[in-house]
Motif scaffolding. Structure first.
Motif, PDB file in Angstrom:
ATOM      1  N   GLU A 146       0.810  -1.210   0.000  1.00  0.00           N
ATOM      2  CA  GLU A 146       0.000   0.000   0.000  1.00  0.00           C
ATOM      3  C   GLU A 146       0.842   1.257   0.000  1.00  0.00           C
ATOM      4  O   GLU A 146       0.503   2.251  -0.631  1.00  0.00           O
ATOM      5  CB  GLU A 146      -0.943   0.003   1.205  1.00  0.00           C
ATOM      6  N   GLU A 147       1.981   1.239   0.718  1.00  0.00           N
ATOM      7  CA  GLU A 147       2.825   2.423   0.816  1.00  0.00           C
ATOM      8  C   GLU A 147       4.193   2.143   0.213  1.00  0.00           C
ATOM      9  O   GLU A 147       4.526   1.009  -0.127  1.00  0.00           O
ATOM     10  CB  GLU A 147       2.956   2.864   2.281  1.00  0.00           C
ATOM     11  N   GLY A 148       5.016   3.203   0.109  1.00  0.00           N
ATOM     12  CA  GLY A 148       6.343   3.056  -0.458  1.00  0.00           C
ATOM     13  C   GLY A 148       6.314   3.027  -1.971  1.00  0.00           C
ATOM     14  O   GLY A 148       5.303   3.327  -2.612  1.00  0.00           O
ATOM     15  N   GLN A 149       7.448   2.661  -2.550  1.00  0.00           N
ATOM     16  CA  GLN A 149       7.596   2.626  -4.003  1.00  0.00           C
ATOM     17  C   GLN A 149       7.506   1.189  -4.497  1.00  0.00           C
ATOM     18  O   GLN A 149       8.309   0.335  -4.107  1.00  0.00           O
ATOM     19  CB  GLN A 149       8.957   3.206  -4.401  1.00  0.00           C
ATOM     20  N   ASN A 150       6.533   0.910  -5.339  1.00  0.00           N
ATOM     21  CA  ASN A 150       6.362  -0.406  -5.941  1.00  0.00           C
ATOM     22  C   ASN A 150       6.441  -0.270  -7.456  1.00  0.00           C
ATOM     23  O   ASN A 150       5.780   0.586  -8.034  1.00  0.00           O
ATOM     24  CB  ASN A 150       5.001  -0.999  -5.576  1.00  0.00           C
ATOM     25  N   SER A 151       7.257  -1.107  -8.088  1.00  0.00           N
ATOM     26  CA  SER A 151       7.301  -1.142  -9.549  1.00  0.00           C
ATOM     27  C   SER A 151       7.337  -2.591  -9.992  1.00  0.00           C
ATOM     28  O   SER A 151       7.889  -3.452  -9.295  1.00  0.00           O
ATOM     29  CB  SER A 151       8.515  -0.381 -10.086  1.00  0.00           C
TER      30      SER A 151
END
Length: 735
Positions: free
Chosen positions: A416-421
């Motif tokens: 849900e949070e942070g950087q996801n790629s």
């Protein structure tokens, strides 16, 4: 994931008006961060090699062993186990090792590359071979060539050399030269010029049609583009001169035209596209002889997609978008099986995904909301599902999502949070998710396309444990209200922060249009340097002002025609507001930045000379008149149309405003932001009889990296400057 930092609990996103300072001390280790550790890789996280998604549920990696052999290895997405070694350099008599590889469409052949020589940021020449996987036969394509690519029928390879285009037909063992007028600093066929490479982000300007019967390419006539030259000192007795065509704002661009080459009859045709200035993209549709070419006018606010019939050498308008400011170029044009297409646009005020038929009629807007789509991953035709990345969970975060083609059934697939790629398999059944946050080092996990985590691939728990022994402080995320806008901000305080003391403050920013520095992601080298400075007694702050990205088109384009004006006002106002806090020494506030950020720090020091006492500017623009057409005119139009927009915010025009300490840094080999910018700033300061410091670095390009100790030397210089002009001049106890 379990966090090993006690500082992990400090991530929040609240308004500065609501946040309260605390005198509680952060519990950390006692080891001090050193510059040597920052630049020798001590804090570098483990990462996955860049993977190439293959047909089916497989991917490949370029690996090497301790003996210097390189291999292309095939892996299963489902198990993450190696399935086979496709090629090993030790088995190749003609090639000791290779540095790159690419497959043909059916993955029966490879192109292997070696002996690379860099040209500009993305371009290079090299020696390339074709490798037949079944027969294990290796064939030379060419030496000192660029961008070789297989035809879809796997019989031919097209490539560029010396500004001309060639096709090598392996079935006939025949080499055909398509163009013959290529000439350095004059005519380029199939490869972009400097400004296209830098600002439109691509090098190969030729593409095969789906049936391999046509090769479409761009031709650049640079004859009337002004020339720029740089002396490269090197190690010889006399310097060498690098001479290249560089169109500065308001000057003439290369004349770019679209052509198609018919493989069957060896004829080349020029395609008429009407009035335009740029052709920033070409792409073949699923109809073999139909190409789609993108054009932009010079002001970059009128974009057209042209449907080009290569057989008839005719074109028609497929889609036309206009904007009151400018339109960004992207790579999201995707043709579905029926030739309807996916397109992304900011036309409703936020970047979203749209579905059109092949007559340019809108079928539906797929994503909607006051948030931005930041990446388009692909469309699964069997599931009628689109995969994308967005900032739906806050502009400092990134999430991976799926949604049906009709806009229904949206799902968050990642954290849900942070950087996801995501790196999806070709058939979109699996993806490898890369996740990080300000408190979690990069983690690579395998997921199904439905968002079910299968297993962890790589994590950096060891790095997190090691960092817990260092004296470090968290980034405290918040927002600050400046000039009527809630701006994203982070702050790093000393680990032994005491609110009864006064601390100098150093602001860091980039501020360029659409950029972002305040993001919930893992540390980069600058972050470790900022933390090192914090432990020396500096409060480090970053504020993303107006013009930065991921908060809607109006926010990003609010600086249109007045580049750096409002961005500078926001940094000055933020510094003033933060200086009202009891623990900030209002007499010792500095600012630094690189490139656009160097322009900003210079401008802030001069226009905010009652606020900022020092600044560091690395590779700064000092007048937009010196920068290239595509980037500069996108935001300012030409100097002829908007002279005030150029001159009223160029610090070379008001050097007399300098009061604080100023360090200028630039590489003389910078082909992007030319050292001319710094030289002109130096002369302006001399004319105004102002004292300053400078660090001119011979032959280094825009990143100032060449040499194993270059960054260490540079940041030692910058650290000393901060210590002498910020840290050692503050009052420790508030009177």
């Amino acid at each position: 994931m379990k966090k090993l930092f006690i500082i992990a609990t400090f991530i929040s996103l609240i308004s500065c008006k609501e946040s309260s300072d605390t005198s509680s001390k952060i519990i950390t280790g006692d080891k001090e961060i050193t510059l040597e550790e920052i630049w020798n890789g001590t804090f570098s996280p483990k990462r996955m090699n860049a993977l190439n998604s293959m047909n089916g549920d497989f991917y490949s990696l370029l690996n090497s062993d301790e003996n210097g052999n390189t291999t292309v290895d095939k892996y299963s997405y489902e198990t993450l186990e190696k399935v086979e070694t496709i090629v090993n350099s030790k088995d190749l008599k003609e090639l000791n090792s290779f540095e790159s590889y690419s497959f043909n469409n059916d993955e029966t052949k490879l192109i292997l590359g070696t002996n690379f020589n860099k040209i500009y940021r993305r371009s290079y020449t090299g020696t390339f071979y074709a490798y037949d996987i079944a027969s294990k036969k290796l064939s030379l394509i060419g030496e000192d060539i660029q961008e070789p690519i297989f035809s879809p029928d796997n019989q031919k390879v097209a490539f560029a050399k010396n500004n001309n285009l060639f096709i090598k037909d392996f079935s006939k063992n025949k080499l055909t030269q398509i163009t013959k007028d290529g000439k350095k600093n004059s005519i380029i066929n199939g490869i972009t010029d400097w400004v296209y490479e830098e600002e439109f982000g691509f090098v190969r300007a030729f593409e095969w049609s789906k049936d391999s019967k046509y090769l479409a390419f761009l031709r650049f006539d640079e004859t009337n583009v002004p020339t720029f030259s740089m002396d490269i000192v090197g190690k010889e007795l006399y310097p060498n001169q690098q001479v290249f065509k560089y169109p500065k704002a308001g000057e003439e661009n290369a004349k770019v035209t679209l052509h198609t080459y018919n493989v069957d009859n060896s004829k080349t045709a020029k395609i008429s596209l009407g009035d335009y200035e740029y052709i920033p993209r070409i792409k073949w549709s699923n109809t073999p002889a139909v190409l789609v070419a993108t054009t932009l006018n010079r002001q970059q606010n009128n974009l057209k997609l042209h449907k080009v019939n290569a057989l008839r050498t005719s074109s028609s308008i497929l889609l036309n978008e206009t904007d009151k400011a400018y339109i960004d170029i992207h790579d999201n044009l995707t043709f579905l099986n029926d030739n309807s297409f996916i397109w992304t646009s900011e036309k409703d005020g936020y970047n979203h995904i749209y579905h059109y038929d092949f007559n340019g009629k809108l079928i539906n807007q797929i994503t909607k909301g006051n948030w931005e789509v930041t990446n388009y991953y692909g469309f699964n035709s069997s599931k009628k599902t689109i995969y994308y990345q967005s900032v739906e969970n806050g502009s400092i975060n990134r999430g991976v999502y799926s949604i049906n083609l009709d806009g229904s059934n949206k799902n968050l697939l990642s954290n849900e949070e942070g950087q996801n790629s995501a790196a999806f398999s070709t058939n979109l059944n699996y993806f490898i998710n890369t996740y990080s946050s300000a408190t979690t080092a990069p983690v690579y996990d395998l997921y199904t396309a439905e968002g079910n985590k299968i297993k962890n691939i790589v994590n950096n728990v060891d790095l997190e444990e090691e960092l817990s022994t260092y004296k470090m402080s968290p980034k405290e995320f918040s927002t600050i209200e400046i000039n009527g806008n809630d701006l994203n901000m982070w702050m790093i305080k000393p680990a032994d922060f005491d609110p009864n003391k006064e601390y100098p403050m150093l602001m860091f920013q980039y501020s360029g249009p659409g950029s972002q520095q305040v993001a919930n992601r893992w540390n980069g080298a600058n972050d470790y340097w900022h933390n090192m400075l914090a432990q020396k007694g500096v409060i480090v702050v970053c504020v993303d002002g107006r013009g930065t990205g991921f908060k809607g088109a109006d926010f990003k384009k609010s600086t249109y025609l007045n580049l750096v004006k409002y961005e500078t006002e926001d940094q000055i106002a933020a510094a003033k507001k933060l200086a009202e806090r009891s623990y900030i020494d209002e007499n010792n506030i500095g600012i630094w930045g690189w490139s656009f950020g160097g322009h900003m720090s210079t401008n802030a020091l001069l226009k905010g000379n009652d606020v900022f006492s020092m600044a560091i500017a690395v590779a700064p623009v000092t007048s937009w008149r010196f920068y290239d057409t595509v980037y500069t005119e996108r935001f300012l139009r030409t100097p002829q149309e908007n002279p005030a927009g150029y001159d009223e915010n160029s610090p070379i025009n008001y050097p007399e405003k300098l009061k604080g300490k100023y360090l200028l840094v630039h590489g003389t080999g910078d082909d992007n932001v030319h050292v001319q910018n710094t030289y002109r700033m130096i002369n302006s300061l001399i004319d105004a009889n102002k004292q300053f410091d400078m660090f001119i670095v011979p032959d280094r390009a825009h990143g100032i990296r060449k040499g194993s100790t270059m960054r260490l030397n540079l940041f030692t210089k910058m650290t000393n400057f901060v210590e002498e002009n910020l840290i050692n001049t503050t009052t420790e106890i508030k009177g």
